[in-house]
Design a protein around this motif. Sequence first.
Motif, PDB file in Angstrom:
ATOM      1  N   ARG A 147       0.859  -1.162   0.071  1.00 43.93           N
ATOM      2  CA  ARG A 147      -0.154   0.050  -0.002  1.00 43.93           C
ATOM      3  C   ARG A 147       0.837   1.306  -0.097  1.00 43.93           C
ATOM      4  NH1 ARG A 147      -3.880   1.597  -2.485  1.00 43.93           N
ATOM      5  NH2 ARG A 147      -4.196  -0.576  -2.283  1.00 43.93           N
ATOM      6  N   ILE A 148       1.858   1.209   0.569  1.00 47.83           N
ATOM      7  CA  ILE A 148       2.950   2.267   0.774  1.00 47.83           C
ATOM      8  C   ILE A 148       3.508   2.690  -0.463  1.00 47.83           C
ATOM      9  CG2 ILE A 148       5.301   3.183   1.818  1.00 47.83           C
ATOM     10  CD1 ILE A 148       4.042   1.790   4.562  1.00 47.83           C
ATOM     11  N   HIS A 150       2.219   1.536  -3.422  1.00 40.89           N
ATOM     12  CA  HIS A 150       1.172   2.127  -4.418  1.00 40.89           C
ATOM     13  C   HIS A 150       1.264   3.760  -4.093  1.00 40.89           C
ATOM     14  CE1 HIS A 150      -2.881   2.817  -5.863  1.00 40.89           C
ATOM     15  NE2 HIS A 150      -2.569   1.740  -6.606  1.00 40.89           N
ATOM     16  N   SER A 151       0.961   3.856  -2.961  1.00 36.77           N
ATOM     17  CA  SER A 151       0.808   5.236  -2.541  1.00 36.77           C
ATOM     18  C   SER A 151       1.909   6.415  -3.167  1.00 36.77           C
ATOM     19  CB  SER A 151       0.641   5.627  -1.135  1.00 36.77           C
ATOM     20  OG  SER A 151      -0.583   5.157  -0.817  1.00 36.77           O
ATOM     21  N   ARG A 152       3.210   5.806  -2.888  1.00 37.82           N
ATOM     22  CA  ARG A 152       4.312   6.635  -3.560  1.00 37.82           C
ATOM     23  C   ARG A 152       4.134   6.536  -5.079  1.00 37.82           C
ATOM     24  NH1 ARG A 152       9.086   3.918  -0.201  1.00 37.82           N
ATOM     25  NH2 ARG A 152       8.608   4.858   1.846  1.00 37.82           N
ATOM     26  N   ARG A 153       3.915   5.380  -5.846  1.00 41.64           N
ATOM     27  CA  ARG A 153       3.871   5.814  -7.095  1.00 41.64           C
ATOM     28  C   ARG A 153       2.720   6.510  -7.566  1.00 41.64           C
ATOM     29  NH1 ARG A 153       4.994   0.433  -6.359  1.00 41.64           N
ATOM     30  NH2 ARG A 153       2.694  -0.350  -6.345  1.00 41.64           N
ATOM     31  N   SER A 154       1.585   6.847  -6.854  1.00 37.41           N
ATOM     32  CA  SER A 154       0.297   7.456  -7.085  1.00 37.41           C
ATOM     33  C   SER A 154       0.813   9.075  -6.988  1.00 37.41           C
ATOM     34  CB  SER A 154      -0.652   7.357  -6.320  1.00 37.41           C
ATOM     35  OG  SER A 154      -1.194   5.908  -6.548  1.00 37.41           O
ATOM     36  N   VAL A 155       1.456   9.195  -5.763  1.00 43.13           N
ATOM     37  CA  VAL A 155       1.885  10.579  -5.828  1.00 43.13           C
ATOM     38  C   VAL A 155       2.917  11.023  -6.769  1.00 43.13           C
ATOM     39  CG1 VAL A 155       3.587  12.108  -4.093  1.00 43.13           C
ATOM     40  CG2 VAL A 155       1.329  10.554  -3.173  1.00 43.13           C
TER      41      VAL A 155
END
Length: 181
Positions: A147-148, A150-155
Amino acid sequence: MKPVRSLARVMLSGIFVVSGARNFQNPQRLVPAARPVTDRVAPLIQRAAPQLPTDPETLIRANAAVQLAAGLMLATGKFTRPAALVLAGTLVPTTAAGHPFWDNDDPTTRNNNQVHFLKNLGLFGGLLLAAADTEGKPGLRWRAGHRIGHSRRSVGRAVRTARREARIAVRSAAAARRLPG
């Protein structure tokens, strides 16, 4: 793989359910063997929780009750990972008290206790495997890390998109200024 896991858990928990029930009903027979361990543990229990009893018979009964309950949880598939960890924890004093092969002078008794000590060590390993088994599903640590990531990639994508849109806006504004008008 589910039937194999279920069968393995039942087989692994059997010794804890049976001996837990037996030792809960008749703890007196274990008091002489348990006394060296309970005498060492009693002061720690008194310091941590003075209201708890520390006599060997009560400690044997408590250990037996925990083994019975956790063994049933492991066998039925309820809270299997915590149950396996709890059983592993109860196995340490049980093994130290019940099979101290290092204290035996008689070769036959020493050998017998060493075999049982190693058997319990194998059970301990099996319980650790059961405690680590996520049944093929990702564990909490993996899911959090995923999840972390994925969040980094989204940001990162959002930042790149914002930069691109800002460049386009700057070019559009510059082009608009050059137009006569």
